[in-house]
Design a protein around this motif. Structure first.
Motif, PDB file in Angstrom:
ATOM      1  N   LEU A  35      44.974 -31.633  71.856  1.00  0.00           N
ATOM      2  CA  LEU A  35      43.773 -32.400  71.510  1.00  0.00           C
ATOM      3  C   LEU A  35      44.208 -33.501  70.547  1.00  0.00           C
ATOM      4  O   LEU A  35      44.603 -33.233  69.414  1.00  0.00           O
ATOM      5  CB  LEU A  35      42.718 -31.495  70.863  1.00  0.00           C
ATOM      6  N   THR A  36      44.137 -34.746  71.025  1.00  0.00           N
ATOM      7  CA  THR A  36      44.680 -35.879  70.267  1.00  0.00           C
ATOM      8  C   THR A  36      43.602 -36.951  70.092  1.00  0.00           C
ATOM      9  O   THR A  36      43.750 -38.078  70.567  1.00  0.00           O
ATOM     10  CB  THR A  36      45.902 -36.474  70.998  1.00  0.00           C
ATOM     11  N   ASP A  37      42.528 -36.598  69.430  1.00  0.00           N
ATOM     12  CA  ASP A  37      41.465 -37.571  69.191  1.00  0.00           C
ATOM     13  C   ASP A  37      41.978 -38.692  68.291  1.00  0.00           C
ATOM     14  O   ASP A  37      42.910 -38.521  67.511  1.00  0.00           O
ATOM     15  CB  ASP A  37      40.250 -36.880  68.563  1.00  0.00           C
ATOM     16  N   HIS A  38      41.332 -39.840  68.404  1.00  0.00           N
ATOM     17  CA  HIS A  38      41.780 -41.021  67.677  1.00  0.00           C
ATOM     18  C   HIS A  38      41.636 -40.836  66.159  1.00  0.00           C
ATOM     19  O   HIS A  38      40.525 -40.650  65.648  1.00  0.00           O
ATOM     20  CB  HIS A  38      40.977 -42.243  68.116  1.00  0.00           C
ATOM     21  N   ASP A  39      42.766 -40.863  65.472  1.00  0.00           N
ATOM     22  CA  ASP A  39      42.824 -40.995  64.008  1.00  0.00           C
ATOM     23  C   ASP A  39      42.164 -39.860  63.241  1.00  0.00           C
ATOM     24  O   ASP A  39      41.885 -40.006  62.056  1.00  0.00           O
ATOM     25  CB  ASP A  39      42.199 -42.335  63.583  1.00  0.00           C
ATOM     26  N   GLY A  40      41.915 -38.726  63.894  1.00  0.00           N
ATOM     27  CA  GLY A  40      41.259 -37.651  63.174  1.00  0.00           C
ATOM     28  C   GLY A  40      41.521 -36.287  63.775  1.00  0.00           C
ATOM     29  O   GLY A  40      42.012 -36.154  64.906  1.00  0.00           O
ATOM     30  N   THR A  41      41.160 -35.263  63.014  1.00  0.00           N
ATOM     31  CA  THR A  41      41.373 -33.880  63.425  1.00  0.00           C
ATOM     32  C   THR A  41      40.060 -33.100  63.455  1.00  0.00           C
ATOM     33  O   THR A  41      40.065 -31.871  63.471  1.00  0.00           O
ATOM     34  CB  THR A  41      42.351 -33.189  62.452  1.00  0.00           C
ATOM     35  N   GLU A  91      41.614 -41.360  57.086  1.00  0.00           N
ATOM     36  CA  GLU A  91      40.224 -41.566  56.701  1.00  0.00           C
ATOM     37  C   GLU A  91      39.875 -43.047  56.664  1.00  0.00           C
ATOM     38  O   GLU A  91      38.785 -43.446  57.078  1.00  0.00           O
ATOM     39  CB  GLU A  91      39.963 -40.923  55.347  1.00  0.00           C
ATOM     40  N   LEU A  92      40.776 -43.880  56.177  1.00  0.00           N
ATOM     41  CA  LEU A  92      40.535 -45.326  56.141  1.00  0.00           C
ATOM     42  C   LEU A  92      40.283 -45.879  57.538  1.00  0.00           C
ATOM     43  O   LEU A  92      39.390 -46.704  57.747  1.00  0.00           O
ATOM     44  CB  LEU A  92      41.734 -46.049  55.525  1.00  0.00           C
ATOM     45  N   VAL A  93      41.068 -45.419  58.509  1.00  0.00           N
ATOM     46  CA  VAL A  93      40.906 -45.885  59.884  1.00  0.00           C
ATOM     47  C   VAL A  93      39.598 -45.361  60.466  1.00  0.00           C
ATOM     48  O   VAL A  93      38.835 -46.110  61.096  1.00  0.00           O
ATOM     49  CB  VAL A  93      42.100 -45.447  60.746  1.00  0.00           C
ATOM     50  N   ARG A  94      39.297 -44.076  60.267  1.00  0.00           N
ATOM     51  CA  ARG A  94      38.088 -43.474  60.835  1.00  0.00           C
ATOM     52  C   ARG A  94      36.822 -44.117  60.299  1.00  0.00           C
ATOM     53  O   ARG A  94      35.852 -44.316  61.028  1.00  0.00           O
ATOM     54  CB  ARG A  94      38.056 -41.968  60.543  1.00  0.00           C
ATOM     55  N   ASP A  95      36.810 -44.423  59.011  1.00  0.00           N
ATOM     56  CA  ASP A  95      35.593 -44.951  58.392  1.00  0.00           C
ATOM     57  C   ASP A  95      35.163 -46.273  59.010  1.00  0.00           C
ATOM     58  O   ASP A  95      33.984 -46.656  58.908  1.00  0.00           O
ATOM     59  CB  ASP A  95      35.796 -45.129  56.885  1.00  0.00           C
ATOM     60  N   GLY A  96      36.076 -46.982  59.643  1.00  0.00           N
ATOM     61  CA  GLY A  96      35.724 -48.269  60.227  1.00  0.00           C
ATOM     62  C   GLY A  96      35.218 -48.202  61.652  1.00  0.00           C
ATOM     63  O   GLY A  96      34.814 -49.231  62.217  1.00  0.00           O
ATOM     64  N   ARG A  97      35.197 -47.004  62.260  1.00  0.00           N
ATOM     65  CA  ARG A  97      34.861 -46.912  63.682  1.00  0.00           C
ATOM     66  C   ARG A  97      33.421 -47.291  63.980  1.00  0.00           C
ATOM     67  O   ARG A  97      33.142 -48.079  64.897  1.00  0.00           O
ATOM     68  CB  ARG A  97      35.162 -45.508  64.207  1.00  0.00           C
ATOM     69  N   GLU A  98      32.451 -46.735  63.233  1.00  0.00           N
ATOM     70  CA  GLU A  98      31.050 -47.050  63.546  1.00  0.00           C
ATOM     71  C   GLU A  98      30.704 -48.509  63.260  1.00  0.00           C
ATOM     72  O   GLU A  98      30.096 -49.169  64.116  1.00  0.00           O
ATOM     73  CB  GLU A  98      30.089 -46.125  62.805  1.00  0.00           C
ATOM     74  N   PRO A  99      31.073 -49.059  62.083  1.00  0.00           N
ATOM     75  CA  PRO A  99      30.792 -50.483  61.870  1.00  0.00           C
ATOM     76  C   PRO A  99      31.418 -51.364  62.945  1.00  0.00           C
ATOM     77  O   PRO A  99      30.818 -52.358  63.385  1.00  0.00           O
ATOM     78  CB  PRO A  99      31.400 -50.764  60.490  1.00  0.00           C
ATOM     79  N   ARG A 100      32.607 -51.014  63.391  1.00  0.00           N
ATOM     80  CA  ARG A 100      33.256 -51.792  64.435  1.00  0.00           C
ATOM     81  C   ARG A 100      32.462 -51.722  65.743  1.00  0.00           C
ATOM     82  O   ARG A 100      32.257 -52.738  66.416  1.00  0.00           O
ATOM     83  CB  ARG A 100      34.670 -51.259  64.654  1.00  0.00           C
ATOM     84  N   ALA A 101      32.035 -50.515  66.129  1.00  0.00           N
ATOM     85  CA  ALA A 101      31.277 -50.372  67.374  1.00  0.00           C
ATOM     86  C   ALA A 101      29.951 -51.126  67.293  1.00  0.00           C
ATOM     87  O   ALA A 101      29.525 -51.767  68.265  1.00  0.00           O
ATOM     88  CB  ALA A 101      31.034 -48.894  67.664  1.00  0.00           C
ATOM     89  N   ARG A 102      29.303 -51.070  66.142  1.00  0.00           N
ATOM     90  CA  ARG A 102      28.040 -51.818  65.978  1.00  0.00           C
ATOM     91  C   ARG A 102      28.286 -53.324  66.127  1.00  0.00           C
ATOM     92  O   ARG A 102      27.485 -54.040  66.745  1.00  0.00           O
ATOM     93  CB  ARG A 102      27.424 -51.523  64.611  1.00  0.00           C
TER      94      ARG A 102
END
Length: 284
Positions: A35-41, A91-102
């Motif tokens: 299981l290799t989800d993007h930038d998180g566990t 965490e730095l990478v993950r935190d940007g996912r939702e703002p980026r998608a929006r």
């Protein structure tokens, strides 16, 4: 022994929950799945709790990197998820996912594509929102014929009209961080030219010198000549070669176990890892 070392769940941009993913992996006849989800566990605990008998789980992540303007994906296996420096960077990478998608949805709206953020979030099923969810919403609107079509330069591909930059790892730093956390690193789909510009072979050689363990060779985005070229490069550089589905669920055409990794390569990956160990299902 059938081994698939690259899959995604709703913990990033897949369509199966982690529990569904491991059940589907067992149903597909796999013996080992990573299981290799993007930038998180975030999906690991659920996957472990639902792990069927006979299936072994390799915990990992696919790290979003960039080098000289080129997007790079690095598969990290069996690292210690609690190692603090690596955990902070993820965490730095993950935190940007939702703002980026929006922001991508907003750009699509400006281009006249009637994609609604609410529908994109719904498609993520409570997990992290990513480009495939935006793409799936575009397919529903009839804008494109398939999710993969959204990753062309006209839309969500790197540098595309609706593409939005994000915080990413430097791949050399990512290799260092994974190694410090006891993990093993494999460069994902390194010659997938249909996704955009790829790393030159010289950069792959430099990553090998910096500690990269392997390259993903057998992948749906590599044709037969590309696979042969990569195998030759890996042999020259002393890198392991893997095969994987890059499964995301029903939003992509690839199937679990479509490409697999040689058991001897898998054994070497587990031997090199010191941060974590594969998790066998009950009775596995």
């Amino acid at each position: 022994m059938r081994i698939d070392l690259h899959t995604h769940s709703t913990a990033s941009d897949g369509m199966d929950t982690p529990a569904e993913l491991v059940r589907n992996a067992a149903a597909a006849g796999l013996d080992v799945v990573a299981l290799t989800d993007h930038d998180g566990t975030g999906g690991h605990a659920e996957a472990i709790a639902a792990l069927p008998p006979g299936l072994t789980l390799v915990t990992g992540a696919e790290l979003s990197c960039r080098l000289g303007g080129v997007g790079v994906h690095l598969l990290a296996y069996l690292f210690d998820p609690a190692e603090p420096e690596f955990a902070r960077e993820r965490e730095l990478v993950r935190d940007g996912r939702e703002p980026r998608a929006r922001a991508m949805v907003a750009r699509l709206n400006e281009l006249g594509v009637p994609v609604a953020w609410e529908r994109v979030a719904e498609l993520a099923r409570g997990g992290a929102v990513g480009r495939p969810h935006v793409a799936a919403a575009m397919v529903e609107q009839g804008v494109i014929p398939s999710v993969s079509a959204a990753f062309a330069p006209e839309w969500l591909g790197n540098g595309g009209r609706a593409y939005v930059e994000k915080h990413e790892f430097d791949p050399f730093e990512a290799v260092r961080l994974v190694k410090a956390a006891g993990g093993v690193t494999v460069l994902a789909h390194p010659m997938a030219v249909k996704r955009g510009v790829v790393l030159p072979e010289g950069a792959i050689a430099e990553l090998a010198s910096a500690g990269l363990d392997g390259v993903e060779v057998d992948h749906m985005d590599h044709d037969a000549p590309t696979r042969a070229r990569l195998r030759g490069l890996a042999a020259d550089l002393g890198l392991l070669t893997t095969g994987s589905s890059d499964y995301h669920g029903r939003n992509k055409t690839c199937e679990l176990g479509e490409f697999t990794t040689d058991p001897e390569i898998y054994g070497e990956i587990t031997r090199r890892a010191t941060g974590a160990f594969p998790v066998p299902g009950a009775g596995g």
